[in-house]
Design an enzyme around this catalytic site. Structure first.
Site, PDB file in Angstrom:
ATOM      1  N   HIS A  92      -7.482 -15.621  15.662  1.00  0.00           N
ATOM      2  CA  HIS A  92      -6.228 -15.588  14.890  1.00  0.00           C
ATOM      3  C   HIS A  92      -5.372 -14.400  15.334  1.00  0.00           C
ATOM      4  CE1 HIS A  92      -3.429 -14.995  11.582  1.00  0.00           C
ATOM      5  NE2 HIS A  92      -3.574 -16.296  11.364  1.00  0.00           N
ATOM      6  N   GLU A 162      -0.272 -21.532  16.484  1.00  0.00           N
ATOM      7  CA  GLU A 162       0.308 -20.674  15.456  1.00  0.00           C
ATOM      8  C   GLU A 162       1.209 -19.644  16.121  1.00  0.00           C
ATOM      9  OE1 GLU A 162      -2.457 -20.973  11.767  1.00  0.00           O
ATOM     10  OE2 GLU A 162      -2.759 -19.079  12.787  1.00  0.00           O
TER      11      GLU A 162
HETATM   12  P1  PGA Z   1       0.857 -18.352   6.524  1.00  0.00           P
HETATM   13  O1  PGA Z   1      -0.428 -18.074   7.428  1.00  0.00           O
HETATM   14  O2  PGA Z   1       0.798 -19.831   6.153  1.00  0.00           O
HETATM   15  O3  PGA Z   1       0.717 -17.454   5.355  1.00  0.00           O
HETATM   16  O4  PGA Z   1       2.067 -18.073   7.389  1.00  0.00           O
HETATM   17  C1  PGA Z   1      -0.768 -19.005   8.394  1.00  0.00           C
HETATM   18  C2  PGA Z   1      -1.873 -18.520   9.269  1.00  0.00           C
HETATM   19  O5  PGA Z   1      -1.931 -17.337   9.594  1.00  0.00           O
HETATM   20  O6  PGA Z   1      -2.705 -19.348   9.670  1.00  0.00           O
END
Ligand code: PGA
Length: 252
Positions: A92, A162
């Protein structure tokens, strides 16, 4: 549609229990979604209790690649599977930024997850909004994460696209931008593994997903799921996201 959430470190232990319990009541009734939840490590036993008998899979937000050893503060893949975890989020953006996660360590973890029968959810994303460079960045991250991963394992792999600039923001990336990046990731997979194997990993989108944008983000078949952070912390909002996303897919 694969739809899930990591609650990161947003909640207390008691709040995680409420979150798991309430989601277990609300979400499984919705057709058309494979569901997962990723609580903090210490709440895995709780997830085993609260999600038992539901069709919500669960797992961890990170792990070490070794099974045991002198790795103070780390958690091994077998510790996750011991509590029934079947998935693990790897790489992540917050782990890359704050905890020194690199493409090399992500690759070690991906290979270890697969050896231990854990489904790796590999997070990739460009740091800034720039379509032209973004495709190269995410393709390189995907290739690196999958180094030495055999084609026959690709069906267990999930890629979470992401974009770093869209995480934790007021707005997600625009759907058209997301669809293009998903196609670029697919192209990189097909380039590396050929059409049959390269088509196997699911590609899901994360970054400020909310009930207001879930339907349009899920409208293109290139988006095979959604990965939700803050908006899933309230189970009722999480439920609406799953309803919206599956409704979008039902139409097309
Ligand atoms: P968020 O986080 O939906 O709060 O933007 C998403 C993530 O980091 O997977």
């Amino acid at each position: 549609m694969l739809i899930g959430s990591s609650c990161k470190m947003h909640l207390s232990v008691d709040e995680v229990r409420d979150w798991l319990r309430r989601c277990a009541e609300l979400l499984p009734a919705i057709d058309g979604a494979d569901l997962f939840m990723l609580p903090p490590f210490v709440c895995l036993p709780m997830a085993a209790e609260e999600l038992r008998g539901t069709r919500i899979a669960y797992g961890a937000q990170n792990m070490h690649w070794e099974e045991r050893g002198a790795f103070t503060g780390e958690v091994s893949p077998t510790m996750i599977t011991a509590f029934g975890g079947t998935l693990v989020e790897l790489g992540h953006a917050e782990r890359r930024r704050h905890f020194g996660e690199t493409d090399d360590t992500v690759n070690l973890k991906v290979r270890s997850a697969l050896r231990h029968d854990l489904k790796p959810i590999i997070c990739v994303g460009e740091p800034a909004r720039a379509a032209s460079r973004a495709d190269d960045t995410v393709a390189a991250q995907v290739r690196h994460a999958l180094k030495s991963v055999a084609a026959e394992n690709l069906g267990k792999v999930v890629i979470a696209y992401e974009p770093v600039w869209a995480i934790g923001q007021a707005q997600a990336a625009e759907p058209a931008y997301v669809f293009d990046r998903h196609r670029a990731i697919r192209a990189a997979l097909v380039d590396a593994y050929g059409t049959t194997a390269g088509d196997r990993p699911k590609i899901i989108y994360g970054g400020s997903v909310a009930s207001e944008n879930a339907r349009e983000l899920a409208a293109d078949p290139a988006v095979q799921g959604l990965f939700v952070g803050r908006a899933a912390l309230e189970p009722e909002r999480f439920r609406r996201i799953v309803v919206e996303a599956t409704a979008a897919r039902g139409r097309g």
